[in-house]
Design a protein around this motif. Structure first.
Motif, PDB file in Angstrom:
ATOM      1  N   ASP A   4       3.362  50.724  52.872  1.00 57.69           N
ATOM      2  CA  ASP A   4       2.974  51.009  51.281  1.00 57.69           C
ATOM      3  C   ASP A   4       4.261  50.012  50.971  1.00 57.69           C
ATOM      4  O   ASP A   4       4.660  51.011  50.845  1.00 57.69           O
ATOM      5  N   GLY A  11       5.910  49.246  40.378  1.00 60.14           N
ATOM      6  CA  GLY A  11       5.829  47.816  40.758  1.00 60.14           C
ATOM      7  C   GLY A  11       5.671  46.790  39.670  1.00 60.14           C
ATOM      8  O   GLY A  11       6.303  45.731  39.573  1.00 60.14           O
ATOM      9  N   GLY A  55       9.740  50.152  41.746  1.00 63.08           N
ATOM     10  CA  GLY A  55       8.739  49.854  42.776  1.00 63.08           C
ATOM     11  C   GLY A  55       9.378  50.518  44.377  1.00 63.08           C
ATOM     12  O   GLY A  55      10.293  51.019  43.909  1.00 63.08           O
ATOM     13  N   LYS A  84       4.943  48.848  46.662  1.00 63.04           N
ATOM     14  CA  LYS A  84       4.697  48.634  45.761  1.00 63.04           C
ATOM     15  C   LYS A  84       5.853  47.954  44.425  1.00 63.04           C
ATOM     16  O   LYS A  84       5.961  48.478  44.137  1.00 63.04           O
ATOM     17  N   ARG A 114       7.884  57.959  46.698  1.00 62.52           N
ATOM     18  CA  ARG A 114       6.557  57.801  45.786  1.00 62.52           C
ATOM     19  C   ARG A 114       6.929  58.142  44.453  1.00 62.52           C
ATOM     20  O   ARG A 114       7.195  57.856  43.440  1.00 62.52           O
TER      21      ARG A 114
END
Length: 197
Positions: free
Chosen positions: A90, A80, A84, A92, A65
């Motif tokens: 999770d 995203g 991404g 994105k 992340r």
């Protein structure tokens, strides 16, 4: 895109040349050199990429992340869009996403669903020194995919691996090394504060 200079910048031309002339490379760069965020962005410009995606493996969700967030910020975008990530529970990504940061377990599932890695131009193994069963399995399955797809690029990156040993595993791939930068450190000893006794 104008980015602040980092030590990895000096190694990027050699890395681009290695991946243009062959499918495999090893990058050894010390912590803080910028390999995690700069290399995927540089590879976006590679002519061999076409419109295909770049997948970069990170061993942990937090790192995945964080890397995606920093790269998106450098591009002035939200996560995203061009950059991404996919981690357990999770995701994105969008149709515009060209660099996906994924955890090793998620990547293994991606490979089992699509052993040929259709639509993927390159797979980057970041922090490869943090060896794990999922990471090693991911590399083995990626090398199987590369046997079917000679156009697939594979890059192994780390700060502390034996680059020559990993290069032999990849068929004597070129090893590119990036120097870090050091700053002088001074040590000062303060007298104890008598009021703090």
């Amino acid at each position: 895109m104008s980015l602040p200079p980092l030590p990895i910048d000096d190694a990027l031309p050699a890395l681009m040349a290695a991946l243009t002339s062959g499918p495999y490379a090893v990058l050894v760069a010390p912590p803080g050199a910028g390999k995690t965020t700069r290399v995927p962005l540089a590879l976006l410009e590679a002519p061999w990429r076409g419109d295909a995606r770049i997948i970069m493996l990170e061993p942990r969700r937090l790192a995945a992340r964080a890397a995606a967030g920093q790269m998106a910020r450098l591009l002035g975008e939200e996560v995203g869009q061009t950059i991404g990530y996919r981690v357990r529970m999770d995701t994105k990504v969008s149709a515009r996403t060209r660099v996906e940061i994924v955890t090793e377990g998620v990547f293994t599932r991606m490979l089992l669903d699509d052993p040929e890695l259709a639509g993927v131009a390159a797979v980057l193994f970041d922090e490869f020194h943090e060896r794990s069963l999922d990471g090693d399995l991911g590399l083995a399955l990626t090398l199987d995919a590369a046997a079917l797809r000679p156009d697939l690029r594979v890059l192994v990156m780390s700060a502390t691996i034996d680059g020559a040993r990993v290069a032999r595993l990849l068929g004597h791939a070129p090893v590119i090394e990036s120097l870090g930068r050091a700053f002088p450190v001074e040590t000062f000893h303060a007298e104890p504060d008598p009021l703090q006794r």
